[in-house]
Motif scaffolding. Structure first.
Motif: not given
Length: 321
Positions: A1, A33, A26, A29-31, A3, A51, A22, A5
């Motif tokens: 996954m 923030k 998902k 497959d991207i996390n 990351d 966040d 968000r 921001t």
């Protein structure tokens, strides 16, 4: 996954936009923030949904860009998404500085922003490209012209948004003497109103154009809407791209199908529009496609969205204390 921001600027009430990003992250497959900033983050619902939230000066303040750059640098932001028209110009000018920090600002070049932030220039540029537009004249031209007028007309701020300062003028005698800001007069259109959301990739190709009928509007933003697939709207989107060849990313334009004049495009917003969540629900995942561009993933953009998708917006609340 992977990351990534995201920083949402002038976040205000754009909770639904944050939720769209968000969900899209998902699905790809991207996390993700999510950071948000506003002049008063303690009173911003979208800042509560993020966040982490930050105080920034207003976009006309000299420290606005410096504060944004500091957030980007400190938190490794890869994508900055503006949400209101007045911040587009300063952010567009500062794009190279953000790029030096490894961040993409979701904004078209200054040449595009200068046009779309001026209602008179917008109709002039669109009209030259063959886009049908309403009759639009400057306030001074309306005062000085002795020929017949198309009364009544709409008086609008040249750089207005969210229906601010709009009123009907029924005769030349009603024109204001000294308005607080530059104004234009525009043909009063009557008929159903539509927004067309567009996604233009980094090569300048129009990948998607999804229209919705504005069934109910509140404070200039669609409250109830339904997607409608009609070849006319795709054709108009292609013409807008011809008129604004440097435009990139997500943008939208508004038109009215006038009872006598036919379709008239009267405004272009070079950002995510307030009604974008309806487009994403209908299958036009512009937030996801933008995230994929920033993440360096292959494009999966398409124009296979659902006709007849309905959005009924309502107010929700955050509580604390």
């Amino acid at each position: 996954m992977m990351d990534l921001t995201l920083l949402v600027s002038s976040a205000g009430r754009r909770v639904a936009l944050i939720e769209c990003f968000r969900r899209s992250a998902k699905a790809n497959d991207i996390n993700l923030k999510v950071l948000a900033c506003d002049r008063e983050p303690a009173l911003s619902a979208a800042c509560k949904a993020a966040d982490r939230a930050f105080v920034v000066p207003g976009c006309t303040h000299p420290a606005f860009i410096e504060t944004m750059l500091e957030i980007v640098s400190d938190f490794g932001v890869k994508l900055v998404v503006p949400t209101i028209d007045p911040e587009l110009a300063p952010l567009a000018e500062a794009v190279p500085r953000f790029a030096e920090l490894g961040a993409r600002v979701h904004v078209s070049p200054p040449s595009v922003i200068e046009i779309v932030r001026d209602k008179l220039r917008t109709v002039e540029v669109l009209g030259r490209a063959g886009v049908p537009v309403p009759i639009t004249v400057s306030l001074n031209a309306a005062r000085n012209c002795s020929g017949p007028k198309l009364w009544p007309m709409l008086l609008k701020p040249v750089a207005g948004s969210a229906s601010r300062g709009i009123r009907i003028i029924r005769s030349q005698s009603e024109l204001p003497d000294e308005p607080e800001e530059p104004m234009v007069l525009q043909q009063l259109l009557k008929g159903p109103e539509f927004t067309v959301n567009m996604f233009v990739d980094q090569e300048g190709t129009l990948r998607s154009a999804i229209a919705h009928r504005r069934l109910r509007v509140r404070a200039g933003e669609v409250e109830k809407g339904r997607t409608e697939r009609e070849p006319l709207f795709r054709m108009l989107a292609e013409q807008v791209c011809v008129a604004l060849p440097e435009a990139r990313g997500v943008m939208c334009f508004q038109l009215i199908l006038d009872e006598t004049a036919g379709p008239c495009v009267f405004e272009v917003n070079a950002r995510f529009g307030g009604g974008y969540p309806l487009a994403q629900y209908a299958g036009a995942d512009y937030a996801g496609w933008l995230l994929r561009e920033v993440a360096g993933l292959p494009s999966i953009a398409h124009d296979n969205w659902r006709d007849g998708a309905l959005m009924l917006r309502y107010d929700a609340a955050f509580f604390e204390g």
